[in-house]
Design an enzyme around this catalytic site. Structure first.
Site, PDB file in Angstrom:
ATOM      1  N   HIS A  91      -7.892   8.709   2.701  1.00  0.00           N
ATOM      2  CA  HIS A  91      -7.168   9.973   2.806  1.00  0.00           C
ATOM      3  C   HIS A  91      -8.110  11.138   2.560  1.00  0.00           C
ATOM      4  CE1 HIS A  91      -6.852   8.423  -1.333  1.00  0.00           C
ATOM      5  NE2 HIS A  91      -6.955   9.679  -1.706  1.00  0.00           N
TER       6      HIS A  91
ATOM      7  N   HIS B 126      -6.084   3.705   0.364  1.00  0.00           N
ATOM      8  CA  HIS B 126      -5.787   3.942   1.788  1.00  0.00           C
ATOM      9  C   HIS B 126      -6.480   5.267   2.079  1.00  0.00           C
ATOM     10  CE1 HIS B 126      -2.740   3.935   5.331  1.00  0.00           C
ATOM     11  NE2 HIS B 126      -3.491   5.029   5.470  1.00  0.00           N
TER      12      HIS B 126
ATOM     13  N   CYS C 128       0.867  -1.175   0.000  1.00  0.00           N
ATOM     14  CA  CYS C 128       0.000   0.000   0.000  1.00  0.00           C
ATOM     15  C   CYS C 128       0.911   1.233   0.000  1.00  0.00           C
ATOM     16  CB  CYS C 128      -0.920   0.009   1.225  1.00  0.00           C
ATOM     17  SG  CYS C 128      -1.770   1.593   1.431  1.00  0.00           S
TER      18      CYS C 128
ATOM     19  N   HIS D 102      -3.722   1.082   8.155  1.00  0.00           N
ATOM     20  CA  HIS D 102      -4.379   0.889   6.870  1.00  0.00           C
ATOM     21  C   HIS D 102      -5.893   0.787   7.039  1.00  0.00           C
ATOM     22  CE1 HIS D 102      -4.670  -0.016   2.630  1.00  0.00           C
ATOM     23  NE2 HIS D 102      -5.608  -0.882   2.958  1.00  0.00           N
TER      24      HIS D 102
HETATM   25  P1  AMP Z   1      -7.496   9.972  -4.766  1.00  0.00           P
HETATM   26  O1  AMP Z   1      -7.834  10.183  -6.206  1.00  0.00           O
HETATM   27  O2  AMP Z   1      -8.500  10.609  -3.828  1.00  0.00           O
HETATM   28  O3  AMP Z   1      -7.188   8.535  -4.430  1.00  0.00           O
HETATM   29  O4  AMP Z   1      -6.168  10.802  -4.521  1.00  0.00           O
HETATM   30  C1  AMP Z   1      -4.905  10.236  -4.456  1.00  0.00           C
HETATM   31  C2  AMP Z   1      -3.926  11.382  -4.374  1.00  0.00           C
HETATM   32  O5  AMP Z   1      -2.666  10.873  -3.987  1.00  0.00           O
HETATM   33  C3  AMP Z   1      -3.729  12.135  -5.689  1.00  0.00           C
HETATM   34  O6  AMP Z   1      -4.078  13.512  -5.507  1.00  0.00           O
HETATM   35  C4  AMP Z   1      -2.237  11.952  -5.981  1.00  0.00           C
HETATM   36  O7  AMP Z   1      -1.648  13.090  -6.554  1.00  0.00           O
HETATM   37  C5  AMP Z   1      -1.683  11.650  -4.598  1.00  0.00           C
HETATM   38  N1  AMP Z   1      -0.453  10.883  -4.593  1.00  0.00           N
HETATM   39  C6  AMP Z   1      -0.190   9.725  -5.240  1.00  0.00           C
HETATM   40  N2  AMP Z   1       1.039   9.287  -4.951  1.00  0.00           N
HETATM   41  C7  AMP Z   1       1.567  10.169  -4.063  1.00  0.00           C
HETATM   42  C8  AMP Z   1       2.819  10.274  -3.398  1.00  0.00           C
HETATM   43  N3  AMP Z   1       3.779   9.348  -3.542  1.00  0.00           N
HETATM   44  N4  AMP Z   1       3.026  11.338  -2.587  1.00  0.00           N
HETATM   45  C9  AMP Z   1       2.070  12.264  -2.418  1.00  0.00           C
HETATM   46  N5  AMP Z   1       0.867  12.220  -3.018  1.00  0.00           N
HETATM   47  C10 AMP Z   1       0.617  11.203  -3.838  1.00  0.00           C
HETATM   48 ZN    ZN Z   2      -2.351   1.502   3.574  1.00  0.00          ZN
END
Ligand code: AMP
Ligand code: ZN
Length: 114
Positions: A100, A98, A4, A46
């Site tokens: 957020h 995960h 993850c 998680h």
């Molecule tokens: P969601 O579409 O709500 O799942 O948003 C996932 C978010 O995670 C997106 O805005 C991505 O730009 C962000 N994201 C993906 N990988 C990373 C990373 N390694 N570090 C920081 N943000 C990330």
């Molecule tokens: Zn996770």
């Protein structure tokens, strides 16, 4: 959880630009910001999405809302205002499984959501 992305970020295996951390919550800058301030707040265990919040893990979620004003203050957007977005599942376009919360601000955001 194995493999993850955000668990790896919590563990420090994958780097992030940390903004805030406590026992329950990690906040770090989104890698593809959609506004001048775009931070992700995640539980440090998680939890896949909002369909997986339980009596046992809900403290991690209430804690996110307890500290979000502190994170907004650190980012300099507490007084001006901000938007919190949480995508759950395929139709919402959740890319990282995960849970957020996107904290977005630093500009007039208009009516559209991301
Ligand atoms: P969601 O579409 O709500 O799942 O948003 C996932 C978010 O995670 C997106 O805005 C991505 O730009 C962000 N994201 C993906 N990988 C990373 C990373 N390694 N570090 C920081 N943000 C990330
Ligand atoms: Zn996770």
């Amino acid at each position: 959880m194995q493999d993850c992305l955000f668990c790896h970020i919590v563990d420090g295996d994958i780097p992030s630009t940390k903004v805030f951390e406590n026992e329950y919550v990690l906040a770090f800058k989104d890698i593809h910001p959609v506004a001048p301030v775009h931070v992700l707040l995640i539980p440090k265990i998680h939890i896949q999405d909002t369909n997986h919040i339980t009596d046992e893990n809900v403290r991690y979620i209430t804690e996110i809302y307890r500290v979000v004003d502190q994170v907004a203050e650190i980012c300099g957007i507490k007084e001006e205002g901000y938007r919190i977005i949480c995508n759950c599942g395929e139709d919402a376009g959740q890319m990282v499984p995960h849970l957020h919360f996107h904290l977005i601000g630093g500009a007039k955001l208009g009516e559209k959501i991301i």
